[in-house]
Design an enzyme around this catalytic site. Structure first.
Site, PDB file in Angstrom:
ATOM      1  N   SER A 221      -8.747 -21.116 -16.259  1.00 59.76           N
ATOM      2  CA  SER A 221      -7.453 -21.092 -17.062  1.00 59.76           C
ATOM      3  C   SER A 221      -6.303 -21.564 -15.970  1.00 59.76           C
ATOM      4  CB  SER A 221      -7.054 -19.681 -17.384  1.00 59.76           C
ATOM      5  OG  SER A 221      -5.550 -19.595 -17.813  1.00 59.76           O
TER       6      SER A 221
ATOM      7  N   TYR B 232      -5.872 -10.976 -14.714  1.00 58.12           N
ATOM      8  CA  TYR B 232      -6.738 -12.035 -15.366  1.00 58.12           C
ATOM      9  C   TYR B 232      -6.794 -13.424 -14.511  1.00 58.12           C
ATOM     10  CZ  TYR B 232      -7.494 -15.729 -18.825  1.00 58.12           C
ATOM     11  OH  TYR B 232      -7.915 -16.853 -19.454  1.00 58.12           O
TER      12      TYR B 232
HETATM   13  P1  NAP Z   1     -11.078 -15.407 -27.955  1.00 53.22           P
HETATM   14  O1  NAP Z   1     -10.758 -16.148 -28.901  1.00 53.22           O
HETATM   15  O2  NAP Z   1     -10.496 -14.226 -27.686  1.00 53.22           O
HETATM   16  O3  NAP Z   1     -12.829 -15.207 -28.038  1.00 53.22           O
HETATM   17  C1  NAP Z   1     -13.709 -14.673 -27.152  1.00 53.22           C
HETATM   18  C2  NAP Z   1     -15.226 -14.827 -27.411  1.00 53.22           C
HETATM   19  O4  NAP Z   1     -15.530 -14.041 -26.215  1.00 53.22           O
HETATM   20  C3  NAP Z   1     -15.477 -13.926 -28.564  1.00 53.22           C
HETATM   21  O5  NAP Z   1     -16.497 -15.038 -28.991  1.00 53.22           O
HETATM   22  C4  NAP Z   1     -16.018 -12.669 -28.098  1.00 53.22           C
HETATM   23  O6  NAP Z   1     -16.977 -12.338 -28.798  1.00 53.22           O
HETATM   24  C5  NAP Z   1     -16.400 -13.218 -26.623  1.00 53.22           C
HETATM   25  N1  NAP Z   1     -16.322 -12.109 -25.868  1.00 53.22           N
HETATM   26  C6  NAP Z   1     -15.409 -10.980 -25.582  1.00 53.22           C
HETATM   27  N2  NAP Z   1     -15.626 -10.083 -24.601  1.00 53.22           N
HETATM   28  C7  NAP Z   1     -17.071 -10.468 -24.286  1.00 53.22           C
HETATM   29  C8  NAP Z   1     -17.787  -9.732 -23.469  1.00 53.22           C
HETATM   30  N3  NAP Z   1     -17.589  -8.687 -22.655  1.00 53.22           N
HETATM   31  N4  NAP Z   1     -19.070 -10.283 -23.457  1.00 53.22           N
HETATM   32  C9  NAP Z   1     -19.385 -11.483 -24.107  1.00 53.22           C
HETATM   33  N5  NAP Z   1     -18.740 -12.239 -24.959  1.00 53.22           N
HETATM   34  C10 NAP Z   1     -17.544 -11.354 -25.197  1.00 53.22           C
HETATM   35  O7  NAP Z   1     -10.950 -16.186 -26.527  1.00 53.22           O
HETATM   36  P2  NAP Z   1     -10.722 -17.858 -26.052  1.00 53.22           P
HETATM   37  O8  NAP Z   1      -9.292 -17.821 -26.194  1.00 53.22           O
HETATM   38  O9  NAP Z   1     -11.631 -18.591 -27.038  1.00 53.22           O
HETATM   39  O10 NAP Z   1     -11.050 -17.954 -24.706  1.00 53.22           O
HETATM   40  C11 NAP Z   1     -12.501 -18.473 -24.252  1.00 53.22           C
HETATM   41  C12 NAP Z   1     -12.293 -18.382 -22.705  1.00 53.22           C
HETATM   42  O11 NAP Z   1     -11.364 -19.334 -22.574  1.00 53.22           O
HETATM   43  C13 NAP Z   1     -11.797 -17.521 -21.906  1.00 53.22           C
HETATM   44  O12 NAP Z   1     -12.850 -17.396 -20.855  1.00 53.22           O
HETATM   45  C14 NAP Z   1     -10.423 -17.312 -21.902  1.00 53.22           C
HETATM   46  O13 NAP Z   1     -10.091 -16.665 -20.764  1.00 53.22           O
HETATM   47  C15 NAP Z   1     -10.174 -18.924 -21.547  1.00 53.22           C
HETATM   48  N6  NAP Z   1      -8.957 -19.368 -21.749  1.00 53.22           N
HETATM   49  C16 NAP Z   1      -8.383 -19.198 -22.999  1.00 53.22           C
HETATM   50  C17 NAP Z   1      -7.109 -19.606 -23.282  1.00 53.22           C
HETATM   51  C18 NAP Z   1      -6.282 -19.605 -24.393  1.00 53.22           C
HETATM   52  O14 NAP Z   1      -5.134 -19.835 -24.387  1.00 53.22           O
HETATM   53  N7  NAP Z   1      -6.902 -19.225 -25.676  1.00 53.22           N
HETATM   54  C19 NAP Z   1      -6.250 -20.193 -21.971  1.00 53.22           C
HETATM   55  C20 NAP Z   1      -7.019 -20.168 -20.845  1.00 53.22           C
HETATM   56  C21 NAP Z   1      -8.198 -19.711 -20.635  1.00 53.22           C
HETATM   57  P3  NAP Z   1     -16.790 -11.215 -30.031  1.00 53.22           P
HETATM   58  O15 NAP Z   1     -16.418 -12.264 -31.127  1.00 53.22           O
HETATM   59  O16 NAP Z   1     -18.203 -10.659 -30.339  1.00 53.22           O
HETATM   60  O17 NAP Z   1     -15.566 -10.559 -29.893  1.00 53.22           O
END
Ligand code: NAP
Length: 249
Positions: A144, A158
């Site tokens: 991130s 985080y």
């Molecule tokens: P999200 O929309 O909250 O989706 C999270 C996903 O991870 C869901 O499929 C969830 O499964 C799964 N998950 C949550 N906790 C878990 C666990 N303990 N074990 C296995 N799976 C788990 O997140 P996202 O925004 O797509 O983020 C994906 C990645 O990108 C993360 O690593 C995040 O830190 C990174 N990121 C995101 C952003 C942003 O702005 N969105 C920015 C920087 C980095 P369920 O559906 O079963 O709950």
């Protein structure tokens, strides 16, 4: 096109979901990991199958080593592992200072975001490394921009977990560079997914969009496009590298 398998942790929603669909469109067989939301994972599998792709949903909380072993066992039954996308990640409640954080919160953050990613990579390396008789592959770790910015007054724990992911990407990349495995990181910026609601601030990305040089949030598809490029042969000379996909932030 490839008959190789890609394992995507957290493939049920957000960036993982978009990556699952994009990888399937490029011919990968997709193992869609999910923590609790089986319905969302099954929907991703259905969407892939509707387009004649192959996918399977597997429950895997990356905070559990047993779940991770089961995820890779399912992957072995599905085909030859070609790529791992270490996407599953969590944030804690937004707006909590370090001097207010509980040990449980910090331990959970590190267990899921850091230990989970390292354990998944361990299983992938065992299967893909030429040192172990494998045919090579690619590991993409989701970091991130918080790793660079530190996320003060928001969620420093985080940010620290993603700093660890950056170091892990560099180190593992060097460790397995001679064994047919490339390792790369992506640092997304403000992306429009459910993760902000999970931190208690559903409109966070849109509220902060004016701070992005491109003046907008990014989409999950824009991150997925970078991930599928990194796992493709088009990125064949990219390793131990971290790509910002953040509109300049
Ligand atoms: P999200 O929309 O909250 O989706 C999270 C996903 O991870 C869901 O499929 C969830 O499964 C799964 N998950 C949550 N906790 C878990 C666990 N303990 N074990 C296995 N799976 C788990 O997140 P996202 O925004 O797509 O983020 C994906 C990645 O990108 C993360 O690593 C995040 O830190 C990174 N990121 C995101 C952003 C942003 O702005 N969105 C920015 C920087 C980095 P369920 O559906 O079963 O709950």
């Amino acid at each position: 096109m490839t008959d190789k398998v890609v394992v995507i942790t957290g493939g049920s929603r957000g960036i993982g979901r978009a990556t699952a669909l994009a990888a399937a469109a490029r011919g990968y067989r997709v193992v869609v990991g999910y923590a609790t939301n089986q319905g969302a994972a099954n929907e991703v599998v259905s969407l892939i199958e509707q387009k004649n792709g192959k996918a399977v949903a597997v429950k895997c909380d990356v905070g559990s080593e047993a779940d991770i072993l089961a995820l890779f066992k399912a992957s072995d039954e599905f085909g030859t592992l070609g790529a791992l996308v270490n996407n599953a990640g969590i944030v804690g409640k937004s707006g909590v200072r370090v001097d207010e954080m509980s040990a449980e919160r910090i331990q959970q953050m590190m267990a899921v975001n850091v230990t989970g990613s390292i354990l998944c990579a361990r299983e992938a390396v065992k299967r893909m490394s030429t040192r172990h008789g494998g045919k090579g592959g690619v590991i993409v770790n989701l970091s991130s921009v918080a790793a660079r910015l530190g996320a003060p007054n928001t969620y420093v724990d985080y940010a620290a977990s993603k700093g660890a992911i950056d170091s892990f990407t560099i180190g593992l990349g060097y460790e397995v560079a001679g064994e047919g495995i490339r390792v790369a990181g992506i640092r997304p910026g403000l992306i429009d997914t459910d993760i902000h609601a999970a931190g208690g601030e559903p409109d966070r990305a849109h509220r902060l969009a004016h701070l992005v040089p491109m003046k907008r949030v990014g989409s999950a598809d824009e991150i997925a496009n970078a991930i599928v490029w990194l796992i493709s042969d088009e990125a064949s000379y990219v390793t131990s590298a971290i790509l910002d996909v953040s509109g300049g932030r």
